[in-house]
Design a protein around this motif. Structure first.
Motif, PDB file in Angstrom:
ATOM      1  N   ALA A 173       0.827  -1.202   0.000  1.00  0.00           N
ATOM      2  CA  ALA A 173       0.000   0.000   0.000  1.00  0.00           C
ATOM      3  C   ALA A 173       0.865   1.257   0.000  1.00  0.00           C
ATOM      4  O   ALA A 173       0.566   2.229  -0.696  1.00  0.00           O
ATOM      5  CB  ALA A 173      -0.925  -0.004   1.213  1.00  0.00           C
ATOM      6  N   ALA A 174       1.959   1.234   0.756  1.00  0.00           N
ATOM      7  CA  ALA A 174       2.843   2.400   0.816  1.00  0.00           C
ATOM      8  C   ALA A 174       3.495   2.657  -0.540  1.00  0.00           C
ATOM      9  O   ALA A 174       3.525   3.792  -1.027  1.00  0.00           O
ATOM     10  CB  ALA A 174       3.903   2.192   1.896  1.00  0.00           C
ATOM     11  N   LEU A 175       4.015   1.602  -1.165  1.00  0.00           N
ATOM     12  CA  LEU A 175       4.656   1.770  -2.469  1.00  0.00           C
ATOM     13  C   LEU A 175       3.672   2.284  -3.507  1.00  0.00           C
ATOM     14  O   LEU A 175       4.006   3.127  -4.339  1.00  0.00           O
ATOM     15  CB  LEU A 175       5.267   0.450  -2.935  1.00  0.00           C
ATOM     16  CG  LEU A 175       6.464  -0.074  -2.134  1.00  0.00           C
ATOM     17  CD1 LEU A 175       6.882  -1.441  -2.642  1.00  0.00           C
ATOM     18  CD2 LEU A 175       7.631   0.895  -2.206  1.00  0.00           C
ATOM     19  N   SER A 176       2.448   1.783  -3.466  1.00  0.00           N
ATOM     20  CA  SER A 176       1.426   2.223  -4.425  1.00  0.00           C
ATOM     21  C   SER A 176       1.051   3.682  -4.214  1.00  0.00           C
ATOM     22  O   SER A 176       0.540   4.332  -5.123  1.00  0.00           O
ATOM     23  CB  SER A 176       0.177   1.339  -4.309  1.00  0.00           C
ATOM     24  OG  SER A 176       0.467   0.020  -4.720  1.00  0.00           O
ATOM     25  N   ARG A 228      15.472  -1.943  -4.151  1.00  0.00           N
ATOM     26  CA  ARG A 228      14.678  -0.886  -3.528  1.00  0.00           C
ATOM     27  C   ARG A 228      15.204   0.454  -4.015  1.00  0.00           C
ATOM     28  O   ARG A 228      16.382   0.766  -3.829  1.00  0.00           O
ATOM     29  CB  ARG A 228      14.764  -0.991  -1.999  1.00  0.00           C
ATOM     30  CG  ARG A 228      13.743  -0.114  -1.282  1.00  0.00           C
ATOM     31  CD  ARG A 228      13.630  -0.505   0.169  1.00  0.00           C
ATOM     32  NE  ARG A 228      14.804  -0.142   0.928  1.00  0.00           N
ATOM     33  CZ  ARG A 228      14.967   1.022   1.553  1.00  0.00           C
ATOM     34  NH1 ARG A 228      14.036   1.951   1.459  1.00  0.00           N
ATOM     35  NH2 ARG A 228      16.056   1.267   2.252  1.00  0.00           N
ATOM     36  N   TYR A 229      14.346   1.243  -4.644  1.00  0.00           N
ATOM     37  CA  TYR A 229      14.766   2.503  -5.240  1.00  0.00           C
ATOM     38  C   TYR A 229      13.622   3.500  -5.207  1.00  0.00           C
ATOM     39  O   TYR A 229      12.482   3.142  -4.847  1.00  0.00           O
ATOM     40  CB  TYR A 229      15.236   2.288  -6.686  1.00  0.00           C
ATOM     41  CG  TYR A 229      14.145   1.811  -7.637  1.00  0.00           C
ATOM     42  CD1 TYR A 229      13.502   2.700  -8.493  1.00  0.00           C
ATOM     43  CD2 TYR A 229      13.758   0.474  -7.681  1.00  0.00           C
ATOM     44  CE1 TYR A 229      12.509   2.273  -9.362  1.00  0.00           C
ATOM     45  CE2 TYR A 229      12.775   0.044  -8.545  1.00  0.00           C
ATOM     46  CZ  TYR A 229      12.149   0.935  -9.381  1.00  0.00           C
ATOM     47  OH  TYR A 229      11.165   0.503 -10.244  1.00  0.00           O
ATOM     48  N   VAL A 230      13.921   4.736  -5.563  1.00  0.00           N
ATOM     49  CA  VAL A 230      12.887   5.757  -5.661  1.00  0.00           C
ATOM     50  C   VAL A 230      12.849   6.272  -7.098  1.00  0.00           C
ATOM     51  O   VAL A 230      13.792   6.082  -7.866  1.00  0.00           O
ATOM     52  CB  VAL A 230      13.121   6.924  -4.674  1.00  0.00           C
ATOM     53  CG1 VAL A 230      13.148   6.418  -3.243  1.00  0.00           C
ATOM     54  CG2 VAL A 230      14.403   7.669  -5.004  1.00  0.00           C
ATOM     55  N   ALA A 231      11.745   6.902  -7.454  1.00  0.00           N
ATOM     56  CA  ALA A 231      11.571   7.400  -8.819  1.00  0.00           C
ATOM     57  C   ALA A 231      12.720   8.327  -9.201  1.00  0.00           C
ATOM     58  O   ALA A 231      13.155   9.161  -8.412  1.00  0.00           O
ATOM     59  CB  ALA A 231      10.236   8.131  -8.939  1.00  0.00           C
ATOM     60  N   PRO A 247       8.668   2.323  -8.631  1.00  0.00           N
ATOM     61  CA  PRO A 247       9.015   1.484  -7.478  1.00  0.00           C
ATOM     62  C   PRO A 247       7.845   0.653  -6.964  1.00  0.00           C
ATOM     63  O   PRO A 247       8.044  -0.398  -6.363  1.00  0.00           O
ATOM     64  CB  PRO A 247       9.470   2.513  -6.430  1.00  0.00           C
ATOM     65  CG  PRO A 247       9.977   3.663  -7.241  1.00  0.00           C
ATOM     66  CD  PRO A 247       9.072   3.732  -8.438  1.00  0.00           C
ATOM     67  N   CYS A 248       6.611   1.109  -7.229  1.00  0.00           N
ATOM     68  CA  CYS A 248       5.435   0.363  -6.783  1.00  0.00           C
ATOM     69  C   CYS A 248       5.272  -0.957  -7.523  1.00  0.00           C
ATOM     70  O   CYS A 248       4.477  -1.809  -7.113  1.00  0.00           O
ATOM     71  CB  CYS A 248       4.186   1.211  -6.969  1.00  0.00           C
ATOM     72  SG  CYS A 248       3.826   1.649  -8.680  1.00  0.00           S
ATOM     73  N   GLU A 249       6.013  -1.158  -8.621  1.00  0.00           N
ATOM     74  CA  GLU A 249       5.896  -2.400  -9.381  1.00  0.00           C
ATOM     75  C   GLU A 249       6.696  -3.550  -8.777  1.00  0.00           C
ATOM     76  O   GLU A 249       6.688  -4.664  -9.294  1.00  0.00           O
ATOM     77  CB  GLU A 249       6.324  -2.157 -10.833  1.00  0.00           C
ATOM     78  CG  GLU A 249       5.381  -1.215 -11.567  1.00  0.00           C
ATOM     79  CD  GLU A 249       5.908  -0.804 -12.934  1.00  0.00           C
ATOM     80  OE1 GLU A 249       6.861  -1.429 -13.423  1.00  0.00           O
ATOM     81  OE2 GLU A 249       5.359   0.152 -13.501  1.00  0.00           O
ATOM     82  N   GLY A 250       7.413  -3.268  -7.691  1.00  0.00           N
ATOM     83  CA  GLY A 250       8.053  -4.331  -6.932  1.00  0.00           C
ATOM     84  C   GLY A 250       9.178  -5.029  -7.656  1.00  0.00           C
ATOM     85  O   GLY A 250      10.244  -4.467  -7.878  1.00  0.00           O
ATOM     86  N   LEU A 251       8.931  -6.264  -8.074  1.00  0.00           N
ATOM     87  CA  LEU A 251       9.982  -7.092  -8.655  1.00  0.00           C
ATOM     88  C   LEU A 251      10.346  -6.688 -10.075  1.00  0.00           C
ATOM     89  O   LEU A 251      11.436  -7.010 -10.551  1.00  0.00           O
ATOM     90  CB  LEU A 251       9.544  -8.562  -8.657  1.00  0.00           C
ATOM     91  CG  LEU A 251       9.198  -9.195  -7.308  1.00  0.00           C
ATOM     92  CD1 LEU A 251       8.700 -10.621  -7.522  1.00  0.00           C
ATOM     93  CD2 LEU A 251      10.399  -9.191  -6.389  1.00  0.00           C
ATOM     94  N   ASN A 252       9.446  -6.014 -10.771  1.00  0.00           N
ATOM     95  CA  ASN A 252       9.630  -5.753 -12.198  1.00  0.00           C
ATOM     96  C   ASN A 252      10.344  -4.430 -12.461  1.00  0.00           C
ATOM     97  O   ASN A 252       9.949  -3.391 -11.939  1.00  0.00           O
ATOM     98  CB  ASN A 252       8.275  -5.763 -12.908  1.00  0.00           C
ATOM     99  CG  ASN A 252       7.590  -7.103 -12.787  1.00  0.00           C
ATOM    100  OD1 ASN A 252       8.185  -8.136 -13.064  1.00  0.00           O
ATOM    101  ND2 ASN A 252       6.336  -7.105 -12.350  1.00  0.00           N
ATOM    102  N   LEU A 261       6.463  10.462 -13.423  1.00  0.00           N
ATOM    103  CA  LEU A 261       5.016  10.599 -13.632  1.00  0.00           C
ATOM    104  C   LEU A 261       4.245   9.579 -12.796  1.00  0.00           C
ATOM    105  O   LEU A 261       3.205   9.901 -12.212  1.00  0.00           O
ATOM    106  CB  LEU A 261       4.680  10.420 -15.112  1.00  0.00           C
ATOM    107  CG  LEU A 261       4.871  11.642 -16.012  1.00  0.00           C
ATOM    108  CD1 LEU A 261       4.685  11.259 -17.477  1.00  0.00           C
ATOM    109  CD2 LEU A 261       3.909  12.762 -15.626  1.00  0.00           C
ATOM    110  N   ALA A 262       4.750   8.354 -12.752  1.00  0.00           N
ATOM    111  CA  ALA A 262       4.098   7.326 -11.932  1.00  0.00           C
ATOM    112  C   ALA A 262       4.087   7.752 -10.468  1.00  0.00           C
ATOM    113  O   ALA A 262       3.088   7.559  -9.757  1.00  0.00           O
ATOM    114  CB  ALA A 262       4.814   5.989 -12.100  1.00  0.00           C
ATOM    115  N   HIS A 263       5.201   8.340 -10.014  1.00  0.00           N
ATOM    116  CA  HIS A 263       5.263   8.824  -8.635  1.00  0.00           C
ATOM    117  C   HIS A 263       4.232   9.924  -8.399  1.00  0.00           C
ATOM    118  O   HIS A 263       3.502   9.908  -7.387  1.00  0.00           O
ATOM    119  CB  HIS A 263       6.672   9.340  -8.338  1.00  0.00           C
ATOM    120  CG  HIS A 263       6.792  10.061  -7.037  1.00  0.00           C
ATOM    121  ND1 HIS A 263       6.881   9.404  -5.822  1.00  0.00           N
ATOM    122  CD2 HIS A 263       6.834  11.392  -6.739  1.00  0.00           C
ATOM    123  CE1 HIS A 263       6.972  10.294  -4.844  1.00  0.00           C
ATOM    124  NE2 HIS A 263       6.946  11.496  -5.376  1.00  0.00           N
TER     125      HIS A 263
END
Length: 326
Positions: free
Chosen positions: A35-38, A141-144, A166-171, A233-235
C-alpha cells in the motif's frame, strides 16, 4: 498496545507513518509495504515475502494483523515491543507505525544484484525496452528518478535511469537506444529469458516531488531519457499530485516519441497535465513558452534528463528557475 495474528482486515483501514506523518489507505488483502509503495511512499523492504526482515517496524498504536505467511521470526521480546513485518501485515482499522521512509536524506543504499532477463521489446526503430525481474530474495529498492548500472560481460558498464515505478516491486524496465547502447543490446540479445543479469544500484536520485509542495512541476527529457519522466510521472500519480504537471519531450527522429500514446492517455485522464512532443534538433523555446504560459514560474519545480546535452540547458534555464538535472 497489542497485536494479533488474524487474516481478517477492515475494508476501510489505514496506516500512518512516523515521523513523516504520511497516512496510507490499505485495501483488504494488501500489505502495508504494498500500500505504501502504491502511494509513492518508499518504506524499507527487501524480499517483500516475509523472508529477510528488512521491513520490520514498530507499531506505535493500533493493530497490524497477518495477511500472509512469513518465514522470518521476530523474537518474543521484540514482538512484545510491537515490532511487526510490514510486508506480511495489514492494519485493523487505523494503525500508527514508526518507520524511516526513503527521502532526500535517506535514499536506499546501492548494492550488487543479480536479476533475470524477461524480454526485450522494441519501442521504436531506435529504442528498445529491457524488461527485468528481481528475485524474491533480493529486490531492488529505489525511488523514482534513480539509476542502475548495467554490468554485462563484454560490454562497458552502462548507467541508465529506471523507467519503472518502485510500486511495481519485482519488475524493472530500462530504455536503451539502439545505436548508442549497441554493445549492451548485443549482449542482451544473446541471452535467453530467465538468464541472470548483473546490476549495481540504485544510484543518484533527486528530491522527489511532494504533495505538500502546492506548485507546478515541469518534466523535461531528450530521447530515451524519457525513462526518468515515466518513472516520475508514476510517482506523481501515486501521490495524487493536484497541481499542474507539464512534460516536454525532445526526440531525434531515430528514437522518436515512443510513449506518445501513454502521454495522450494520461492527458485525457488527469485534469491538469499538458505535454509537448518536439524534435530534438529544434530549440525548445517556443514549446516551453506554450507549456508554461499559464503556470507560475516562481514556484515551478523542474526536472530535466538531458543525457549530457549542454546546449539544451540554456533555453531551459532561461524559461524555468533552477532545474534539477537527473
Amino acid at each position: 498496545m497489542t497485536t494479533a495474528d488474524d487474516n481478517q482486515t477492515d475494508v476501510f483501514a489505514s496506516v500512518q507513518m512516523l515521523p513523516s506523518g504520511h497516512r496510507v489507505e490499505v485495501p483488504p488483502g494488501v500489505s502495508v509495504v504494498e500500500a505504501a509503495l502504491s502511494a509513492g511512499i518508499y518504506v524499507p523492504y527487501g524480499c517483500n515475502n516475509g523472508t529477510c526482515g528488512d521491513c520490520v517496524a514498530r507499531v506505535v498504536s493500533g493493530e497490524l494483523v497477518t495477511c500472509r505467511h512469513s518465514d522470518y521470526v521476530i523474537d518474543a521480546a521484540r514482538k512484545q515491543q510491537g515490532f511487526r513485518l510490514l510486508c506480511c501485515t495489514a492494519p485493523r482499522g487505523v494503525a500508527v507505525v514508526e518507520v524511516q521512509e526513503a527521502d532526500d536524506d535517506h535514499l536506499p543504499a546501492a548494492g550488487d544484484l543479480s536479476i533475470k532477463l524477461q524480454k526485450l521489446e522494441p519501442l521504436s526503430d531506435g529504442c528498445t525496452a529491457v524488461k527485468l525481474r528481481c528475485m524474491r530474495s533480493a529486490v531492488l529498492r529505489y525511488v523514482a528518478g534513480q539509476k542502475i548500472e548495467l554490468r554485462l560481460p563484454g560490454a562497458t558498464p552502462l548507467r541508465v535511469t529506471l523507467a519503472s515505478c518502485p510500486c511495481e516491486g519485482l519488475n524493472l524496465e530500462l530504455h536503451l537506444e539502439n545505436d548508442r547502447d549497441a554493445d549492451q543490446l548485443r549482449v542482451l540479445h544473446g541471452l535467453r529469458r530467465g538468464d541472470e543479469v548483473a546490476i549495481h544500484g540504485p544510484l543518484g536520485g533527486a528530491p522527489l516531488p511532494r504533495s505538500e509542495w502546492a506548485a507546478p512541476v515541469l518534466l523535461v527529457a531528450i530521447d530515451a531519457a524519457f525513462s526518468a519522466v515515466q518513472s516520475l510521472l508514476a510517482h506523481l500519480i501515486n501521490i495524487d499530485y493536484e497541481w499542474p504537471i507539464r512534460v516536454l519531450w525532445l526526440a531525434n527522429p531515430a528514437v522518436g516519441h515512443y510513449r506518445a500514446n501513454y502521454l495522450r492517455a494520461l492527458g485525457d485522464t488527469l485534469d491538469d497535465l499538458r505535454f509537448e512532443l518536439t524534435d530534438a534538433r529544434v530549440k525548445p523555446t517556443v514549446a516551453l513558452t506554450r507549456l508554461l504560459e499559464d503556470v507560475d514560474r516562481n514556484g515551478l519545480h523542474v526536472y530535466a534528463a538531458l543525457q549530457g546535452d549542454e546546449a539544451l540547458r540554456v533555453p531551459l534555464e532561461a524559461a524555468a528557475p533552477a532545474p534539477t538535472y537527473l
